[in-house]
Design a protein around this motif. Structure first.
Motif, PDB file in Angstrom:
ATOM      1  N   UNK A   1     -41.797  79.209 109.087  1.00 42.28           N
ATOM      2  CA  UNK A   1     -41.379  78.612 107.813  1.00 42.28           C
ATOM      3  C   UNK A   1     -42.249  79.077 106.666  1.00 42.28           C
ATOM      4  N   UNK A   2     -43.473  79.542 106.958  1.00 37.66           N
ATOM      5  CA  UNK A   2     -44.329  80.050 105.881  1.00 37.66           C
ATOM      6  C   UNK A   2     -43.903  81.486 105.513  1.00 37.66           C
ATOM      7  N   UNK A   3     -43.410  82.217 106.511  1.00 37.49           N
ATOM      8  CA  UNK A   3     -42.943  83.574 106.217  1.00 37.49           C
ATOM      9  C   UNK A   3     -41.645  83.547 105.407  1.00 37.49           C
ATOM     10  N   UNK A   4     -40.828  82.539 105.612  1.00 37.74           N
ATOM     11  CA  UNK A   4     -39.563  82.421 104.886  1.00 37.74           C
ATOM     12  C   UNK A   4     -39.398  80.979 104.444  1.00 37.74           C
ATOM     13  N   UNK A   5     -39.997  80.632 103.325  1.00 36.50           N
ATOM     14  CA  UNK A   5     -40.025  79.240 102.852  1.00 36.50           C
ATOM     15  C   UNK A   5     -38.772  78.927 102.034  1.00 36.50           C
ATOM     16  N   UNK A   6     -37.616  79.099 102.690  1.00 34.60           N
ATOM     17  CA  UNK A   6     -36.359  78.851 101.971  1.00 34.60           C
ATOM     18  C   UNK A   6     -35.451  77.876 102.691  1.00 34.60           C
ATOM     19  N   UNK A   7     -35.844  77.372 103.848  1.00 34.99           N
ATOM     20  CA  UNK A   7     -34.925  76.562 104.627  1.00 34.99           C
ATOM     21  C   UNK A   7     -35.615  75.292 105.147  1.00 34.99           C
ATOM     22  N   UNK A   8     -34.779  74.374 105.558  1.00 37.34           N
ATOM     23  CA  UNK A   8     -35.256  73.119 106.137  1.00 37.34           C
ATOM     24  C   UNK A   8     -35.404  73.320 107.636  1.00 37.34           C
ATOM     25  N   UNK A   9     -36.537  72.932 108.191  1.00 34.73           N
ATOM     26  CA  UNK A   9     -36.791  73.074 109.635  1.00 34.73           C
ATOM     27  C   UNK A   9     -36.866  71.684 110.267  1.00 34.73           C
ATOM     28  N   UNK A  10     -36.349  71.591 111.463  1.00 34.94           N
ATOM     29  CA  UNK A  10     -36.414  70.333 112.209  1.00 34.94           C
ATOM     30  C   UNK A  10     -36.445  70.657 113.699  1.00 34.94           C
ATOM     31  N   UNK A  11     -37.419  70.127 114.410  1.00 36.53           N
ATOM     32  CA  UNK A  11     -37.506  70.315 115.855  1.00 36.53           C
ATOM     33  C   UNK A  11     -38.386  69.216 116.445  1.00 36.53           C
ATOM     34  N   UNK A  12     -38.333  69.114 117.761  1.00 34.39           N
ATOM     35  CA  UNK A  12     -39.134  68.121 118.473  1.00 34.39           C
ATOM     36  C   UNK A  12     -40.240  68.819 119.231  1.00 34.39           C
ATOM     37  N   UNK A  13     -41.357  68.137 119.362  1.00 37.53           N
ATOM     38  CA  UNK A  13     -42.503  68.707 120.081  1.00 37.53           C
ATOM     39  C   UNK A  13     -43.295  67.572 120.701  1.00 37.53           C
ATOM     40  N   UNK A  14     -44.070  67.920 121.738  1.00 35.24           N
ATOM     41  CA  UNK A  14     -44.877  66.892 122.422  1.00 35.24           C
ATOM     42  C   UNK A  14     -46.352  67.237 122.278  1.00 35.24           C
ATOM     43  N   UNK A  15     -47.107  66.285 121.761  1.00 40.77           N
ATOM     44  CA  UNK A  15     -48.556  66.470 121.608  1.00 40.77           C
ATOM     45  C   UNK A  15     -49.242  65.774 122.775  1.00 40.77           C
ATOM     46  N   UNK A  16     -50.217  66.439 123.364  1.00 36.52           N
ATOM     47  CA  UNK A  16     -50.884  65.909 124.547  1.00 36.52           C
ATOM     48  C   UNK A  16     -52.012  64.963 124.137  1.00 36.52           C
ATOM     49  N   UNK A  17     -52.453  64.162 125.109  1.00 39.66           N
ATOM     50  CA  UNK A  17     -53.544  63.230 124.824  1.00 39.66           C
ATOM     51  C   UNK A  17     -54.874  63.978 124.862  1.00 39.66           C
TER      52      UNK A  17
END
Length: 899
Positions: free
Chosen positions: A223-239
């Protein structure tokens, strides 16, 4: 108050007994709008001004000599003592500033801001002097700052309650701001993140905290290389240290206006519970603490009637940069800028103070080194019996606070932008149900104009629970929070706005409490979960249909694998259970036919409201499944049959086709096998009679004419006799090979120990002649044909003795493997190449010439055929010169694992 002036290190050139000097200092202290006090080394009051008396409600006689704990709590008293001790130990310059509460004589607590300095005489600590200012009592010049704070705190508290982690990136993608939720989610500290390049932060700090670090980094950095669109995704952060394991939803978009235009805002939502239950939810637990004010310090000094400096304190020296020797006697206009002096500002200020008694001014002032600072200045005229004695001047460095005010305005604008760009609806609700603030998203969800939300109250929209029941106003989320004081999370509500578009919301509500813990307002957040609810319902219906299909396929598979059940019985069982897999099972009938066989359910008749699947087996036998709907099709909403039900009968027809093709193939294979066995038996049996005649005549020639033959004749006759004998052995072996399936005995438990004893007895002569060593382990009982198993062991033991280099050594062992036994015969003979391990089990295949080793080439082929009849396998593990191990698998006679 003269002692206070002395303790602050006054540089007045009059002695302490000079009444004018005392009067000037008293006047100076009393002109301050703030409370001023002096404590001795034990923390007891030595001096206080009138503001302290007005603030606390005590009289001067009560306070003087009293310990400071009379007017502050024990906790604040301990904090003050620690600050003094730290200053003494570090020998630090500068005043200390912090907030505390003054306890009045009536028990009321007044929030205040305290500054203090150490008093040192002859390098010895003699006490402290301090200035107390009520936080709520600041003068007009702070009204704008208070307004900024009030607005900022209101907005940030709303953001805080939304429990959304926020990264704000500037146009170079440096981190401009993060909230406390980011610190909690990622286990980071704001001071270590803000100002750094975001890609560097990802690679060096937070990437490895995700379950899939490469995918996270690649997606976000893109998204920094192409800052023209909306991004949405899911991710899991570990403890890990300072963070918990959780699922997050990343949503980010370009910032198109404002200070950070060209940058990007990244929002992280905790979707842990939604991942577990497939429902969207957001927690509202965030609290953003208020920023503290910049440190405020005072320069307190006196002027003579003409404006010359006649006293100087440490605060003045620290702020303005002049020491007392350099500044005393100088005109105070040296502190003003050139423009101010040219415009007569210093003289004007003195004139105003002389005529009005005091004047307050803010503007740029000049330090001794030429640098400038923004100052708040109060000049107060000091009079004695109406005669002007001079002026008290109090200057405060407001540079940091001024910049802080500007920063607060920027933060307010930024927070406002975040609030309005949030995809979560956020509202602040009052106790009467009215709404004091909503963002555009909440206005859209409630279907009210975003410009003016004030007319909207809690009861303006009908709301329903998950069962479709109307929720009364008193039982709605914000009402419950006002009543209980406890937050409420993940309440699913269906609203029915005027537009008619019914919307499912997941609502969280959290109280904003007063200092007594009672709710003053409630922050409510709402997430549109309509699509999720509809998706869940569609998936539920699809799952139910798939379960029916699976049950039907499983039933068909079980029926079709039931063995050699007669066709008519199989079709009857199949069709009886077929209609249970359809949506309207009680109104459905079916017919199944294969070739000339047919089965139908009760009530079946060919009608137009039907679905049919046709196919044929490899031999051309037609397979038909016809399902009819017995009721009027108009009684259903979507027609009598679903698309999935069409697919189901096609699948079932294919399964039936496969089953009957397999039966046809097995029948053909069995018939072909029987013909081949009959041919082999007939061929081998018919060959024995002419072979016996040839052998008989060769023997007769040998008896009658043997004496008349020369050496060549005898050799040729011997070849003929040997060939006839080998032909007889091969025919007998082939005959035995063909009879394995047709002439075998029924299977029964066979003790392999007894079988081996019989084989060893048969081979006794050969064992003695070769001096073979045969060793065995205890062998199991298996299900099989005892005579055929005896043949297997005899062939394997004979080979082990025959193909030995030196004294034969053969070992027989067994190992349990589930429902089978693996029986192995190992020798130390000549071995064979691994790539020959399959060829030796084929009929008439030999690895050695008859001059080297005798045999017909049928023995191992016969062993394989016998083992396969027992449902097992036979194989060999060998290397040349390393011997060979022949292993066979045989069915165990028991099912409990015992030998």
């Amino acid at each position: 108050m003269s002692d206070l002036g002395d303790a602050k290190g006054s540089n007045s050139q009059a002695d302490d007994g000079d009444e004018v000097v005392h009067r000037r200092y008293r006047t100076l202290v009393e002109t301050l709008e703030d409370g001023v006090y002096q404590l001795d080394t034990d923390g007891c009051f030595v001096a206080v001004n009138d503001v302290i008396l007005e603030l606390t409600g005590y009289d001067r006689e009560t306070l003087l000599g009293a310990h400071v704990s009379v007017v502050v709590s024990d906790a604040d008293c301990d904090r003050l003592e620690r600050r003094i001790r730290t200053r003494l130990e570090s020998d630090a310059d500068g005043d200390a500033t912090y907030d505390l509460a003054i306890e009045t004589v009536d028990g009321e607590r007044v929030p205040c801001e305290l500054q203090f300095s150490l008093l040192v005489a002859d390098d010895e600590f003699v006490g402290t002097v301090g200035v107390v200012r009520t936080i709520d009592g600041r003068d007009r010049r702070h009204e704008q700052l208070a307004s900024v704070w009030e607005t900022y705190e209101s907005i940030t508290s709303v953001i805080d309650e939304a429990d959304v982690g926020v990264f704000v990136l500037d146009e170079t993608f440096d981190v401009a701001w993060i909230d406390e939720t980011i610190e909690r989610y990622f286990g980071v500290d704001r001071s270590e993140i803000v100002g750094r390049d975001k890609q560097t932060v990802i690679e060096e700090t937070i990437q490895d905290r995700f379950a899939d670090p490469e995918a996270f980094a690649e997606t976000v950095v893109a998204t920094y290389d192409d800052n023209t669109y909306v991004e949405q995704f899911e991710c899991r952060i570990t403890s890990g240290e300072g963070r918990e394991e959780r699922w997050l939803e990343h949503r980010s978009k370009p910032i198109e206006s404002g200070r950070y235009a060209g940058g990007r805002v990244e929002l992280y939502y905790d979707i842990t519970d939604r991942k577990l239950s497939e429902q969207a939810q957001l927690e509202s637990e965030q609290r953003i603490q208020s920023l503290v004010n910049a440190v405020e310090e005072y320069a307190i000094f006196m002027l003579d009637p003409d404006g010359h400096v006649v006293s100087w304190n440490e605060g003045a020296e620290r702020i303005k940069g002049y020491d007392s020797e350099r500044i005393l006697g100088e005109h105070f206009s040296v502190f003003y800028t050139d423009d101010a002096r040219e415009n007569g500002v210093p003289e004007h200020n003195l004139t105003q103070a002389r005529t009005q008694g005091a004047i307050e001014d803010e503007g740029w002032r000049v330090r001794a080194d030429g640098s400038q600072f923004w100052a708040n200045v109060t000049i107060t005229a000091i009079r004695n019996e109406g005669e002007l004695q001079g002026f008290a001047k109090v200057s405060r460095d407001m540079t940091e606070q001024r910049e802080h005010e500007r920063e607060l305005r920027r933060e307010r604008n930024l927070t406002e932008q975040i609030l309005e760009t949030s995809p979560v609806g956020i509202a602040v609700v009052n106790p009467d149900g009215s709404t004091s603030r909503v963002n555009d998203r909440m206005a859209k969800l409630l279907d009210v104009p975003s410009g003016d939300i004030s007319p909207y109250t809690t009861g303006d929209r009908e709301m329903f629970d998950s069962n479709g029941d109307l929720i009364p106003v008193e039982d709605r989320p914000t009402s419950r929070v006002f009543e209980t004081g406890n937050p409420l999370y993940d309440r699913e509500i269906l609203i029915d706005p005027p537009s008619g578009e019914r919307t499912w919301l997941s609502v969280n509500a959290t109280p904003i409490t007063d200092e007594r813990g009672a709710p003053e307002q409630v922050v409510a957040t709402a997430t549109d979960i309509t699509d999720l609810k509809e998706l869940a319902e569609r998936r539920k219906r699809a799952l139910e249909e798939r379960e029916k299909e699976l049950a039907a396929v499983r039933l068909a598979t079980n029926l079709l694998e039931s063995g050699d059940q007669p066709v008519d019985e199989l079709l009857e069982a199949f069709v009886d259970n077929l209609t249970d897999s359809f949506r309207y099972a009680e109104r459905t009938a079916a017919r199944v036919s294969v070739g000339n066989h047919e089965a139908v359910t009760d009530g079946y008749e060919p009608i137009d409201r039907n679905i049919t699947a046709h196919t044929r087996t490899a031999n051309g036998a037609p397979v038909t499944i016809d399902v009819v709907f017995l009721a009027d099709a108009t009684e259903t909403e979507t027609g009598p049959f679903l698309e999935e039900e069409h697919e189901l009968i096609e699948t079932l027809a294919t399964l039936v086709k496969f089953y009957f093709e397999r039966r046809e193939y097995i029948d053909e294979l069995q018939a072909e096998t029987e013909r081949l066995e009959q041919f082999a038996y007939a061929a081998s049996h018919d060959l024995q009679e002419p072979l016996r005649m040839v052998s008989s005549y060769l023997q007769l020639i040998d008896r009658r004419y043997g004496d008349q033959l020369d050496d060549d004749g005898e050799e040729f006759l011997a070849y003929a006799v040997d060939g006839a004998e080998r032909m007889r052995a091969m025919i007998e072996g082939l005959l035995e090979y063909s009879r394995v399936e047709t002439r075998g005995d029924p299977f029964e438990p066979v003790d392999l120990n007894s079988v081996l004893e019989d084989v060893l007895a048969d081979l006794e002569v050969k064992i003695v002649e070769t001096e073979a060593e045969i060793t065995t382990e205890p062998l199991p009982t298996v299900n099989g044909d005892a005579s055929q198993l005896r043949q297997v062991f005899q062939n394997l033991l004979s080979n082990g003795i025959e193909y030995s280099d030196g004294t034969p050594r053969v070992h027989v062992s067994a190992e349990r493997n589930g429902r089978e036994w693996i029986v192995s015969v190992s020798d130390e003979g000549i071995g064979l190449e691994p790539d020959e391990s399959e060829r030796i089990f084929e009929v008439f295949q030999r690895l050695h010439s008859r001059e080297e080793y005798s045999g017909t080439g049928i023995g191992l082929a016969l062993c394989r055929r016998i083992v396969e009849r027992h449902g097992g396998e036979i194989w060999v593990d060998s290397e040349p010169g390393e011997g060979a191990t022949f292993s066979v698998t045989l069915p165990a006679a028991d099912h409990d694992g015992s030998a």
